[in-house]
Scaffold this motif. Structure first.
Motif, PDB file in Angstrom:
ATOM      1  N   ARG A   8       0.814  -1.225   0.000  1.00 13.30           N
ATOM      2  CA  ARG A   8       0.000   0.000   0.000  1.00 13.30           C
ATOM      3  C   ARG A   8       0.847   1.274   0.000  1.00 13.30           C
ATOM      4  O   ARG A   8       0.564   2.221   0.735  1.00 13.30           O
ATOM      5  N   THR A  10       2.230   4.762  -0.665  1.00 15.72           N
ATOM      6  CA  THR A  10       1.626   6.037  -1.053  1.00 15.72           C
ATOM      7  C   THR A  10       2.645   7.135  -0.797  1.00 15.72           C
ATOM      8  O   THR A  10       3.362   7.096   0.209  1.00 15.72           O
ATOM      9  N   ASP A  20      -0.040   6.140  -5.334  1.00 16.85           N
ATOM     10  CA  ASP A  20      -1.322   5.995  -4.645  1.00 16.85           C
ATOM     11  C   ASP A  20      -1.644   4.516  -4.424  1.00 16.85           C
ATOM     12  O   ASP A  20      -2.089   3.840  -5.345  1.00 16.85           O
ATOM     13  N   ASP A  21      -1.351   4.028  -3.217  1.00 19.95           N
ATOM     14  CA  ASP A  21      -1.806   2.698  -2.815  1.00 19.95           C
ATOM     15  C   ASP A  21      -1.303   1.583  -3.740  1.00 19.95           C
ATOM     16  O   ASP A  21      -2.101   0.825  -4.285  1.00 19.95           O
ATOM     17  N   SER A  23       0.784  -1.855  -4.285  1.00 18.91           N
ATOM     18  CA  SER A  23       1.319  -3.044  -3.607  1.00 18.91           C
ATOM     19  C   SER A  23       1.837  -4.034  -4.645  1.00 18.91           C
ATOM     20  O   SER A  23       1.228  -4.211  -5.696  1.00 18.91           O
ATOM     21  N   GLY A  58       2.147   3.283   4.001  1.00 18.22           N
ATOM     22  CA  GLY A  58       2.509   2.021   3.397  1.00 18.22           C
ATOM     23  C   GLY A  58       3.925   1.647   3.788  1.00 18.22           C
ATOM     24  O   GLY A  58       4.597   2.394   4.497  1.00 18.22           O
ATOM     25  N   ARG A 220      -1.071   5.209  -9.883  1.00 17.67           N
ATOM     26  CA  ARG A 220      -1.874   4.047  -9.483  1.00 17.67           C
ATOM     27  C   ARG A 220      -1.501   2.814 -10.299  1.00 17.67           C
ATOM     28  O   ARG A 220      -1.112   2.915 -11.460  1.00 17.67           O
TER      29      ARG A 220
END
Lengths: 252, 274
Positions: A8, A10, A20-21, A23, A58, A220
């Motif tokens: 995650r 960020t 942004d997020d 993983s 994160g 993203r």
């Protein structure tokens, strides 16, 4: 257990969220290709993975240990195990140092030891990237772009890292020289069982080098999967657009 | 054979002493009317020096240029400077790789194109100039040109800036457009849009083009013929289909297989020159 795990991730710069997020995991001996256009956040992710910048939230863990929020002093032993290679081989080399000292500097810092041992090691490292001892007493400006990138890679390998973070390592090079560096990266991965995070704007290049591929856009994760899943059956429109926009040699 | 728009014969360019290797050595090329010639090479191949020689933008104190460059039956190498100045922009226009450095950062984009229009058409009134500018921006598929006339270069993305430069280049209806790596600095999805635009303009204005690039895949999509240069010399040239299907030179062959495509065999190393 994966060698590297990003959870995650960020990163905000002021009001702007550049990552942004995101993983992903990378298993030992594999290559994850991060592909995206400018502003996709791929280089910011590389810097967070290397512990050069802190994520806003994160975390990154390497071999089971979290490196996020770790003080610099405790990061040092991890630094040896994960090394960067950046795009611009001109900017990354100290112009006033001889190749011998550039390549062995990490050894001096992390291991000490005798000058004779460093020289021997330098010679071995240069051979592994396709250069020879004649490079040792020379300065970076005496080399071409491709040779400089080889010197960078030799330096990155000095501490026998398990993983390389390669951020657009061939995009500043001429076509024929870039091909040599790509082949070298494949050989090194095989010979040293290296794990790669390979970052590029080029889908065909990422396809050629990666086991798995993550497609990024505006910070993203658009889509992630095996090389064949992403290249042969992309699910997301953006991935399809990226592949379609890549110019292919037209032979007709 | 269709009459040549541009004909280069035995062009040599040398910087510095006579003993140094020339940047361009005995180059001969021709571009027919309406044709797109792709000029391919790596750094040091002489491709950009060739384009600067055509426009006579090389510093005469530093570069010794010999041979002949004929454009519409005029010899450019001996053309008086004022005629050459009129030809730049109106007869031959150029776009570069880095659109930001080619634009004046402190001048509104509409004004910059207007300046280029006024140089070549001094008789036009203020309103007509503005109309020409909007027309050129429209031709470059630039969104909402009238609204953005007074904006500055930094307010635009790389792709939009390249459209502004293309608008400036076509504003005076040149017959030849020299495009030096026009999409190299752009993202791949933006590159595709700019290549589409250049193809459209080619039709619309029956534009001939010298398209300079290191990217053979791009050349295969935009050019009719391709010329491959290395170390200042021409290695081979011909129709794109012929050269790419049957390259005569080892260097061309290795260039073709040095860059992976979406169908490259993953088991084999990339081609390199031994």
């Amino acid at each position: 257990m994966p060698l590297l795990e990003a959870t995650r991730l960020t990163k905000d710069y002021g009001e702007v969220r550049v990552v942004d997020d995101v993983s992903f995991v990378i298993h030992r001996g594999e290559t994850l290709g991060l592909v995206g256009e400018s502003g996709s956040g791929k280089s910011t992710i590389a810097r967070m993975v290397l512990g050069l910048i802190e994520p806003s939230s994160g975390s990154v863990s390497f071999d089971g240990a979290s490196i996020t929020g770790m003080p610099q002093s405790r990061l040092r032993p991890l630094r040896r195990r994960i090394q960067p290679v950046f795009q611009d081989p001109y900017a990354a080399l100290n112009p006033r140092m001889r190749v011998l000292d550039i390549v062995t500097e990490p050894l001096v810092i992390h291991e000490g030891g005798s000058r004779a041992r460093h020289r021997l090691k330098a010679s071995e490292l240069l051979r592994s990237v396709g250069l020879d001892d004649s490079a040792l007493p020379r300065y970076p400006h005496e080399f071409s772009g491709g040779q400089r990138q080889r010197i960078n890679i030799a330096r990155a390998l000095a501490l026998r890292p398990e993983m390389l973070v390669l951020d657009e390592p061939i995009s500043a090079l001429d076509v024929s020289v870039g091909a040599q560096v790509v082949n070298l990266l494949r050989d090194l991965q095989r010979d040293f069982q290296l794990t790669y995070l390979f970052i590029s704007h080029s889908m065909p290049l990422v396809r050629y080098l990666s086991t798995n591929i993550a497609v990024l856009r505006h910070g993203r994760l658009v889509e992630m999967g095996t090389r064949d899943e992403i290249c042969d059956a992309p699910r997301e429109l953006y991935t399809q657009t990226l592949i379609a926009a890549t110019p292919e040699l037209r032979l007709a | 054979m269709t009459p040549a728009l541009l004909e280069i014969n035995e062009l040599s360019v040398r910087f510095g002493a006579a003993a140094t290797r020339p940047a361009v050595a005995g180059l001969s090329l021709r571009i027919a009317r309406g044709e797109v010639l792709g000029l391919v090479g790596e750094s040091g191949s002489g491709k950009s020096v060739t384009s600067l020689a055509i426009l006579r933008l090389l510093d005469p104190a530093a570069a010794r240029v010999t041979g002949s460059i004929r454009f519409e039956d005029r010899e450019l190498l001996t053309l008086p400077e004022d005629e050459m100045r009129r030809l730049r922009g109106s007869g031959i226009a150029m776009i570069f790789q880095e659109p930001m450095t080619a634009l004046n950062p402190v001048m509104p984009i509409g004004e910059q194109i207007a300046e280029a229009v006024r140089i070549h058409q001094p008789g036009l009134g203020k309103r007509q100039v503005r109309e020409r500018v909007i027309e050129a921006l429209n031709a470059a598929a630039f969104p909402r040109p009238a609204e953005r006339y007074s904006d500055y270069p930094h307010q635009f993305s790389g792709g939009q800036r390249q459209r502004i430069l293309i608008a400036m280049a076509v504003a005076n209806r040149p017959r030849l457009l020299i495009a030096d790596e026009p999409t190299t600095a752009l993202d791949v999805t933006v590159q595709a849009q700019i290549l589409d635009l250049l193809a459209k303009l080619r039709e619309e204005f029956s534009l001939s083009m010298l398209f300079i690039t290191h990217d053979l895949a791009v050349v295969s999509q935009v050019a009719d013929r391709v010329a491959v240069m290395r170390h200042g010399s021409l290695l081979e040239e011909g129709r794109c289909g012929d050269v790419f299907a049957h390259p005569q030179h080892e260097y061309t062959r290795s260039l073709l297989h040095a860059v992976p495509t979406m169908t490259t065999d993953l088991e084999r190393p990339l081609a390199t020159l031994s």
